[in-house]
Design a protein around this motif. Sequence first.
Motif, PDB file in Angstrom:
ATOM      1  N   ILE A 141     -24.042  -3.939   7.608  1.00 15.97           N
ATOM      2  CA  ILE A 141     -23.558  -5.137   7.108  1.00 15.97           C
ATOM      3  C   ILE A 141     -22.591  -5.754   8.195  1.00 15.97           C
ATOM      4  CG2 ILE A 141     -21.721  -4.173   5.952  1.00 15.97           C
ATOM      5  CD1 ILE A 141     -22.096  -6.014   3.699  1.00 15.97           C
ATOM      6  N   GLU A 142     -21.912  -5.095   9.052  1.00 21.05           N
ATOM      7  CA  GLU A 142     -20.883  -5.606   9.944  1.00 21.05           C
ATOM      8  C   GLU A 142     -21.484  -6.261  11.221  1.00 21.05           C
ATOM      9  OE1 GLU A 142     -18.893  -2.385  12.214  1.00 21.05           O
ATOM     10  OE2 GLU A 142     -17.163  -3.655  12.495  1.00 21.05           O
ATOM     11  N   THR A 200      -9.883   0.568   2.737  1.00 20.93           N
ATOM     12  CA  THR A 200      -9.944  -0.580   2.475  1.00 20.93           C
ATOM     13  C   THR A 200     -11.198  -1.478   2.716  1.00 20.93           C
ATOM     14  OG1 THR A 200      -7.853  -0.975   3.202  1.00 20.93           O
ATOM     15  CG2 THR A 200      -8.720  -3.020   2.834  1.00 20.93           C
ATOM     16  N   ALA A 201     -11.872  -2.205   1.660  1.00 24.10           N
ATOM     17  CA  ALA A 201     -13.150  -2.974   1.752  1.00 24.10           C
ATOM     18  C   ALA A 201     -13.107  -3.802   2.828  1.00 24.10           C
ATOM     19  CB  ALA A 201     -13.435  -3.476   0.488  1.00 24.10           C
ATOM     20  N   ALA A 252     -25.579   2.591  -0.381  1.00 28.63           N
ATOM     21  CA  ALA A 252     -24.440   2.219  -1.674  1.00 28.63           C
ATOM     22  C   ALA A 252     -23.247   1.704  -0.852  1.00 28.63           C
ATOM     23  CB  ALA A 252     -24.212   3.744  -2.085  1.00 28.63           C
ATOM     24  N   LEU A 253     -22.859   2.182   0.549  1.00 28.32           N
ATOM     25  CA  LEU A 253     -21.618   1.411   1.063  1.00 28.32           C
ATOM     26  C   LEU A 253     -21.810   0.096   1.377  1.00 28.32           C
ATOM     27  CD1 LEU A 253     -20.906   4.750   3.248  1.00 28.32           C
ATOM     28  CD2 LEU A 253     -19.391   3.976   1.497  1.00 28.32           C
ATOM     29  N   ALA A 254     -22.896  -0.137   1.643  1.00 27.77           N
ATOM     30  CA  ALA A 254     -23.464  -1.489   2.128  1.00 27.77           C
ATOM     31  C   ALA A 254     -23.179  -2.499   0.674  1.00 27.77           C
ATOM     32  CB  ALA A 254     -24.692  -1.936   2.548  1.00 27.77           C
ATOM     33  N   GLU A 274     -20.338  -5.471   0.075  1.00 28.91           N
ATOM     34  CA  GLU A 274     -20.710  -6.939  -0.486  1.00 28.91           C
ATOM     35  C   GLU A 274     -19.933  -7.237  -1.623  1.00 28.91           C
ATOM     36  OE1 GLU A 274     -24.850  -7.708  -0.677  1.00 28.91           O
ATOM     37  OE2 GLU A 274     -25.122  -7.981   1.229  1.00 28.91           O
ATOM     38  N   HIS A 275     -19.874  -6.164  -2.497  1.00 27.30           N
ATOM     39  CA  HIS A 275     -19.369  -6.417  -3.798  1.00 27.30           C
ATOM     40  C   HIS A 275     -17.829  -7.116  -3.383  1.00 27.30           C
ATOM     41  CE1 HIS A 275     -21.576  -3.342  -6.404  1.00 27.30           C
ATOM     42  NE2 HIS A 275     -22.157  -4.432  -5.930  1.00 27.30           N
TER      43      HIS A 275
END
Lengths: 109, 132
Positions: free
Chosen positions: A18-19, B12-13, B49-51, B55-56
Amino acid sequence: MNETSSLDVVHLSGELDIERRDSVAAALAAAIPPRPALVDLTDVTYADSTIISELLRFRARIERGGGRIAILVGASRVSRVLEYAGLKDAFAIFADRGSALTFLHDTTA
Amino acid sequence: MTASHELRITRTASPAAPRSIRHALDAFLRTLMLGDERREDIVLAVGEALANAAEHAYESSAEPSTQEVIELHAISTPDGRRIAVEIRDSGRFIERAARADRGFGFRIMRSIARDVAIDTGSGTRVRMTFEA
């Protein structure tokens, strides 16, 4: 004509998550159909569904423009990720560059 | 089960958080008796799940907030034959109908994990178990 004169090559490396989504999208945007496009993922060490989605959008754009794409995976894990996502047959995937180029040149001949 | 077979991380997100947490999980899994392929598969499933969690955090506020965090808790039997991982985020759950391609991530998680459980409420919690 050298091997890259009639196609666009997009080389991506490292961890594609995603980064990196925006930079991957920008790199893919450089390919312009109807020229065929080779996406070289041999140096990718991690790829997840974020990038699969970018590749699907890319494929749709290139094919809409009359082009074809080949994905070069080498020994990377990308083909395994595509298999888990149920997309094994969604892309033309090659382990070696020669086969990918043959495929792209055949389709444009 | 001893503390050496347990991993807890809070970040931290941010867009960089998934990579950072994946690397810590990879280091944890390297202490277990897992093959490279199995280790990489588990990192991939958890990475999905982390992605989602990252995004959330994006979608639930106009600007990513430093208040929002992503937490991972992994626990393993000493031989690594059974591993449970929980990923939590504090972001508000967003209906994902518009993000059809997110489904690929869940498909990947289900291909690798034995069980996948997703709970949403004040945040989102994904629990996966992996067996050798």
